[in-house]
Design a protein around this motif. Structure first.
Motif, PDB file in Angstrom:
ATOM      1  N   LEU A   1      76.983  61.424  21.057  1.00  0.00           N
ATOM      2  CA  LEU A   1      75.737  62.639  22.110  1.00  0.00           C
ATOM      3  C   LEU A   1      76.576  63.645  21.601  1.00  0.00           C
ATOM      4  CD1 LEU A   1      75.228  62.956  25.326  1.00  0.00           C
ATOM      5  CD2 LEU A   1      78.221  63.730  26.047  1.00  0.00           C
ATOM      6  N   THR A   2      77.420  63.929  20.357  1.00  0.00           N
ATOM      7  CA  THR A   2      77.144  65.202  20.059  1.00  0.00           C
ATOM      8  C   THR A   2      76.476  65.741  18.515  1.00  0.00           C
ATOM      9  OG1 THR A   2      79.757  65.375  21.169  1.00  0.00           O
ATOM     10  CG2 THR A   2      78.743  66.629  18.478  1.00  0.00           C
ATOM     11  N   ARG A   3      76.501  63.635  18.222  1.00  0.00           N
ATOM     12  CA  ARG A   3      75.355  64.207  17.022  1.00  0.00           C
ATOM     13  C   ARG A   3      73.617  64.166  17.268  1.00  0.00           C
ATOM     14  NH1 ARG A   3      78.086  59.514  16.075  1.00  0.00           N
ATOM     15  NH2 ARG A   3      76.290  58.020  16.529  1.00  0.00           N
ATOM     16  N   THR A   4      73.729  63.267  18.892  1.00  0.00           N
ATOM     17  CA  THR A   4      71.931  63.437  19.644  1.00  0.00           C
ATOM     18  C   THR A   4      71.834  64.971  19.532  1.00  0.00           C
ATOM     19  OG1 THR A   4      73.093  61.163  19.662  1.00  0.00           O
ATOM     20  CG2 THR A   4      70.634  62.089  21.073  1.00  0.00           C
ATOM     21  N   LEU A   5      72.522  65.491  19.844  1.00  0.00           N
ATOM     22  CA  LEU A   5      72.682  67.014  21.069  1.00  0.00           C
ATOM     23  C   LEU A   5      72.563  67.595  19.980  1.00  0.00           C
ATOM     24  CD1 LEU A   5      75.098  67.510  23.909  1.00  0.00           C
ATOM     25  CD2 LEU A   5      72.356  66.871  24.157  1.00  0.00           C
ATOM     26  N   ASP A   6      73.559  67.669  18.197  1.00  0.00           N
ATOM     27  CA  ASP A   6      72.991  68.459  17.542  1.00  0.00           C
ATOM     28  C   ASP A   6      71.636  68.258  16.735  1.00  0.00           C
ATOM     29  OD1 ASP A   6      75.115  69.689  17.235  1.00  0.00           O
ATOM     30  OD2 ASP A   6      76.350  68.426  16.693  1.00  0.00           O
ATOM     31  N   GLY A   7      71.416  66.870  16.399  1.00  0.00           N
ATOM     32  CA  GLY A   7      70.002  66.405  15.968  1.00  0.00           C
ATOM     33  C   GLY A   7      69.000  67.166  16.764  1.00  0.00           C
ATOM     34  N   LEU A   8      68.544  67.024  18.343  1.00  0.00           N
ATOM     35  CA  LEU A   8      67.517  67.644  19.357  1.00  0.00           C
ATOM     36  C   LEU A   8      67.370  68.707  18.694  1.00  0.00           C
ATOM     37  CD1 LEU A   8      68.317  65.068  21.788  1.00  0.00           C
ATOM     38  CD2 LEU A   8      66.323  64.975  20.436  1.00  0.00           C
ATOM     39  N   ARG A   9      68.815  69.624  18.917  1.00  0.00           N
ATOM     40  CA  ARG A   9      68.395  71.048  18.717  1.00  0.00           C
ATOM     41  C   ARG A   9      67.967  71.302  17.256  1.00  0.00           C
ATOM     42  NH1 ARG A   9      74.103  74.460  19.362  1.00  0.00           N
ATOM     43  NH2 ARG A   9      75.055  72.958  17.753  1.00  0.00           N
ATOM     44  N   GLN A  10      68.106  70.632  16.355  1.00  0.00           N
ATOM     45  CA  GLN A  10      67.784  71.420  15.434  1.00  0.00           C
ATOM     46  C   GLN A  10      66.437  70.609  15.009  1.00  0.00           C
ATOM     47  OE1 GLN A  10      70.518  69.394  12.021  1.00  0.00           O
ATOM     48  NE2 GLN A  10      72.430  70.052  12.842  1.00  0.00           N
ATOM     49  N   GLU A  11      66.187  69.125  15.679  1.00  0.00           N
ATOM     50  CA  GLU A  11      64.789  69.516  15.359  1.00  0.00           C
ATOM     51  C   GLU A  11      63.981  70.293  15.836  1.00  0.00           C
ATOM     52  OE1 GLU A  11      64.818  65.121  16.468  1.00  0.00           O
ATOM     53  OE2 GLU A  11      65.923  65.121  14.378  1.00  0.00           O
ATOM     54  N   GLY A  12      64.480  70.511  17.035  1.00  0.00           N
ATOM     55  CA  GLY A  12      63.543  72.216  17.871  1.00  0.00           C
ATOM     56  C   GLY A  12      63.007  70.817  19.355  1.00  0.00           C
TER      57      GLY A  12
END
Length: 341
Positions: free
Chosen positions: A228-239
């Motif tokens: 969940l943490t990785r996914t949220l970080d990835g979504l934030r970085q991808e805008g």
């Protein structure tokens, strides 16, 4: 006839159908399956190939013309029909069905397209292709199955790795099989034909994972805090837009709260899931989550989702991405005092 991806090699070694439909949400697998069918066709004497791409304005008469326009020297032809939108329209549907009724041994039709929804899978033209030949639905393996998929690819190039190394690779290529294949090939160049260590994998593999809202929902229901943490970080970085993230998480939280509340009153979970519009593979994910959390956790998550909505709208203060993580962690902790289902 319907084939699974892992059955294709043995099938092509045994026989060649006059029609193949290959589709799915993972371009790498669709490309590889198409390449395998084309290679098998060449071995069977289909030396001529005509590529048709059905984009806007495509003349579907070209399909019948391609089938009738065979070489004067008796060659066999592969018609490579690509439908980028996955929707041939009424004219295309009729043309495909007509072709399937007139298949000949001297032509082979390969149709490739992206993922289809369940309604399109039941369309008359898809049924006609399946009845005339074979269909392959090729979707990306979920994260839980990705280490085994990677192990299979490594084995093809004479390599192996332990479970920890395979999981490490999987977490860094999730949702991006094209990049995963590139990383696997890179390992083959760096360390040819050997058992890979975790240290070697860590040194070589880049973080090329791609994240989407479906991955987020899976991690939320699984209670997998790390993913969940990785996914949220990835979504934030991808805008990714915060309102869409909130919508995805809130859909699951509302369903959980509704179903858990009904279960507390003695109603059957399957009926409650239908009422909450939880279908297909999502049912199994939801059941596992419901077995782990309490009614109090579900209600706490629902309340927190309401607060995040105010943060997104600027009515309340706070870092919305931290709040998303906090919401996920509410459901990640196993509850106590589960009730019967």
């Amino acid at each position: 006839m319907q084939l699974k991806g892992e059955q294709l090699g043995a099938h092509l070694a045994r026989e060649l159908k006059p029609v193949y439909l290959v589709y799915g949400d993972e371009p790498l697998l669709v490309i590889e399956a198409g390449d395998a069918i084309r290679a098998a066709a060449r071995k069977q004497g289909f030396d001529e190939r005509e590529v048709l791409t059905a984009i806007s304005g495509f003349d579907w008469n070209q399909l019948a013309m391609a089938a009738g326009n065979l070489s004067l020297f008796g060659g066999r032809k592969l018609i490579d029909l690509r439908i980028p939108t996955g929707k041939p329209g009424r004219e295309g549907s009729a043309a495909i069905q007509d072709y399937c009724q007139r298949c000949t041994p001297d032509t082979l039709l390969l149709v490739t397209l992206p993922a289809l929804d369940w309604k399109d899978e039941k369309a008359a033209w898809v049924t006609a292709l399946a009845e005339a030949g074979a269909t392959l639905k090729l979707n990306a393996p979920p994260l839980a199955e990705l280490p085994a998929w990677i192990a299979g690819r490594l084995q093809r190039q004479g390599q192996g790795a332990d479970r920890e190394a395979l999981v490490f690779i999987a977490e860094r290529v999730e949702g991006n099989l094209l990049a995963a294949q590139q990383e696997i090939r890179k390992l083959g160049l760096l360390y040819p034909e050997k058992q890979l260590t975790l240290a070697e994998v860590r040194e070589a593999v880049l973080d090329v994972a791609r994240f989407d809202l479906d991955s987020l929902r899976e991690a939320l229901l699984a209670g997998d805090a790390a993913r969940l943490t990785r996914t949220l970080d990835g979504l934030r970085q991808e805008g990714e837009a915060a309102p869409l993230v909130l919508w995805a998480m809130t859909e699951e939280v509302r369903a959980l709260a509704q179903i858990r509340s009904g279960m507390e009153e003695g109603q059957p979970a399957d009926m409650l899931m239908r009422d909450a519009r939880v279908w297909g593979p999502r049912q199994a994910q939801m059941k596992r989550c419901l077995a782990r959390i309490t009614r109090g956790q579900a209600q706490e998550a629902l309340t927190l989702a309401g607060r995040i909505d105010r943060v997104v709208k600027g009515i309340a203060g706070g870092d919305v991405w931290n709040e998303f993580l906090r919401l996920g962690l509410v459901l990640a902790t196993p509850g106590k005092g589960q009730t019967r289902s």
